[in-house]
Design a protein around this motif. Structure first.
Motif, PDB file in Angstrom:
ATOM      1  N   THR A 262      36.267 123.416 169.943  1.00 28.52           N
ATOM      2  CA  THR A 262      37.268 122.665 169.169  1.00 28.52           C
ATOM      3  C   THR A 262      38.655 122.781 169.802  1.00 28.52           C
ATOM      4  N   LEU A 263      38.981 123.969 170.343  1.00 33.69           N
ATOM      5  CA  LEU A 263      40.288 124.160 170.986  1.00 33.69           C
ATOM      6  C   LEU A 263      40.396 123.327 172.267  1.00 33.69           C
ATOM      7  N   GLU A 264      39.318 123.281 173.033  1.00 30.64           N
ATOM      8  CA  GLU A 264      39.333 122.459 174.246  1.00 30.64           C
ATOM      9  C   GLU A 264      39.449 120.978 173.889  1.00 30.64           C
ATOM     10  N   ALA A 265      38.793 120.571 172.807  1.00 33.20           N
ATOM     11  CA  ALA A 265      38.904 119.182 172.354  1.00 33.20           C
ATOM     12  C   ALA A 265      40.336 118.857 171.943  1.00 33.20           C
TER      13      ALA A 265
ATOM     14  N   GLU B  87      41.352 114.586 164.162  1.00 32.23           N
ATOM     15  CA  GLU B  87      40.462 114.992 163.071  1.00 32.23           C
ATOM     16  C   GLU B  87      39.408 115.913 163.693  1.00 32.23           C
ATOM     17  N   ILE B  88      39.674 117.223 163.717  1.00 29.90           N
ATOM     18  CA  ILE B  88      38.774 118.181 164.359  1.00 29.90           C
ATOM     19  C   ILE B  88      38.396 119.268 163.357  1.00 29.90           C
TER      20      ILE B  88
ATOM     21  N   ILE C 245      38.117 134.521 163.328  1.00 33.62           N
ATOM     22  CA  ILE C 245      38.500 134.642 164.744  1.00 33.62           C
ATOM     23  C   ILE C 245      38.930 133.284 165.287  1.00 33.62           C
ATOM     24  N   ALA C 246      38.170 132.240 164.955  1.00 34.65           N
ATOM     25  CA  ALA C 246      38.500 130.878 165.414  1.00 34.65           C
ATOM     26  C   ALA C 246      39.880 130.459 164.901  1.00 34.65           C
TER      27      ALA C 246
ATOM     28  N   ILE D   8      43.389 121.884 163.597  1.00 38.59           N
ATOM     29  CA  ILE D   8      41.938 122.082 163.491  1.00 38.59           C
ATOM     30  C   ILE D   8      41.624 122.749 162.153  1.00 38.59           C
ATOM     31  N   THR D   9      40.628 122.214 161.449  1.00 38.95           N
ATOM     32  CA  THR D   9      40.178 122.786 160.176  1.00 38.95           C
ATOM     33  C   THR D   9      38.923 123.604 160.424  1.00 38.95           C
TER      34      THR D   9
END
Length: 378
Positions: A205-208, A254-255, A267-268, A281-282
């Motif tokens: 998700t972070l890379e996206a 919208e992630i 952690i995320a 990011i949710t």
């Protein structure tokens, strides 16, 4: 500025993506196993280190030559223009590897390479005694493949997967470079919803998010070549200014990332805060089978558990069956899953549109791609 032969190294199977990234920066490429060669000046070194999402490192190719004896290795290394790169006080550790070559003793190859460079440096700088190596570090590698030696100088330092945002990780983290490759292969764009139902520490998700806002992945980290006298600060400043001007920090995204383990969700969230995506990011604790969405034309990318431990396989198989069942309700969504399970398609209940062999570390996996239908609104 000088012109250098450069090489961006990559994991096997990702060379074509790295080549596209290098070409997008304006450089012509030649591709070999795990390597993308190109030419450029000091600015190219800075820009590729900042921008390459999928490459492992950017190196300067100092020289390449046949080497079937230690004498040949010594003389050929000594003949290279090391003074072009290394000042008199340079610290230059030498690492090595040898594959299918007569010179198979890596410690000997390293020692001979080091000695040859020292001799060249002492001659050029007119030194009689030892070189004190008290200055900046220049990591040199001697790599011998099928009796051909390649001498490279690492401009990156820590691998390019080290973006600087990952404060904590899970027990089997996905490398950031591979996560970025998964996003790029999917052809996702920031106008589409994005979900990772097995988010772990949040890497995909972070890379996206970085990709979606066109943020250079190396923007918030340092590189070993920033300490080199000939890689001037103004070069790095200009490259970072360019990256800053090209970033689209206002791009709405919208992630969503979810995971069955609440510790991984925490952690995320920490990693997303560190990366500056805390409000973009949710994250939620949820099983993949409980996925629901009102949105259409989404992209789901995930790295479900592989069932490497005894007793886990049945659990993982059920997770994949459940995911296949729930995604039948979302025909416009495209699903991309990285898995080592050979029977993934059978479990998922559908043959993939495409699959691509990739290595997650040393584990052979397939990237299963299930393309969604075009929605009626298009």
């Amino acid at each position: 500025m000088a012109n250098y032969k450069l090489v961006a190294t990559s994991a096997m199977g990702l060379e074509a993506i790295v080549a596209q990234e290098v070409q997008a920066l304006g450089y012509e490429t030649t591709v070999d196993n795990g390597k993308v060669y190109f030419e450029g000046d000091e600015t190219a070194i800075a820009r590729t280190n900042l921008w390459l999402r999928v490459a492992d490192r950017v190196k300067i190719v100092v020289g390449q030559f046949p080497a079937t004896s230690f004498e040949q290795l010594f003389e050929s290394v000594k003949a290279l223009p090391w003074e072009k790169y290394l000042p008199v006080d340079a610290a230059f550790p030498v690492s090595g590897k040898s594959v299918k070559s007569k010179l198979f003793s890596v410690p000997d190859c390293q020692a001979i390479t080091k000695k040859a460079i020292v001799e060249r440096m002492k001659q050029h700088y007119k030194r009689l005694g030892f070189l004190d190596e008290s200055g900046a570090t220049y990591k040199i590698e001697v790599s011998i493949l099928k009796d051909v030696a390649t001498l490279t100088l690492d401009t990156s330092g820590a691998g390019l997967h080290k973006r600087g945002y990952r404060q904590v990780q899970g027990e089997a983290p996905l490398k950031e470079t591979l996560a970025a490759a998964l996003v790029q292969i999917s052809k996702w764009n920031p106008n589409r919803p994005f979900v990772d139902p097995f988010c772990g520490s949040g890497t995909i998700t972070l890379e996206a998010a970085m990709f979606g806002q066109n943020i250079a992945p190396g923007y918030n980290r340092e590189f070993i070549s920033e300490d080199w006298p000939w890689m001037k600060a103004k070069i790095w400043d200009a490259a970072r200014d360019e990256a800053d001007s090209l970033a689209n920090y206002d791009q709405p995204l919208e992630i969503i990332g979810s995971d069955i383990d609440h510790r991984m969700v925490s952690i995320a969230q920490e990693n997303a805060l560190e990366a500056g995506f805390g409000d973009i990011i949710t994250f939620k604790q949820m099983q993949a089978r409980d996925f629901t969405s009102q949105l259409t034309d989404g992209v789901m990318i995930g790295n479900p558990p592989y069932g490497e431990r005894i007793g886990d396989v049945e659990v993982v198989e059920q997770v994949i069956r459940d995911l296949g069942q729930v995604m039948k309700n979302y025909p416009t969504w495209s699903v991309y899953m990285l898995s080592s399970m050979k029977n993934f398609e059978e479990l998922y209940g559908r043959q993939s549109t495409k699959k691509r062999k990739l290595f997650n570390g040393f584990i052979e996996t397939n990237y299963y791609q299930f393309w969604g239908q075009k929605s009626k609104k298009e």
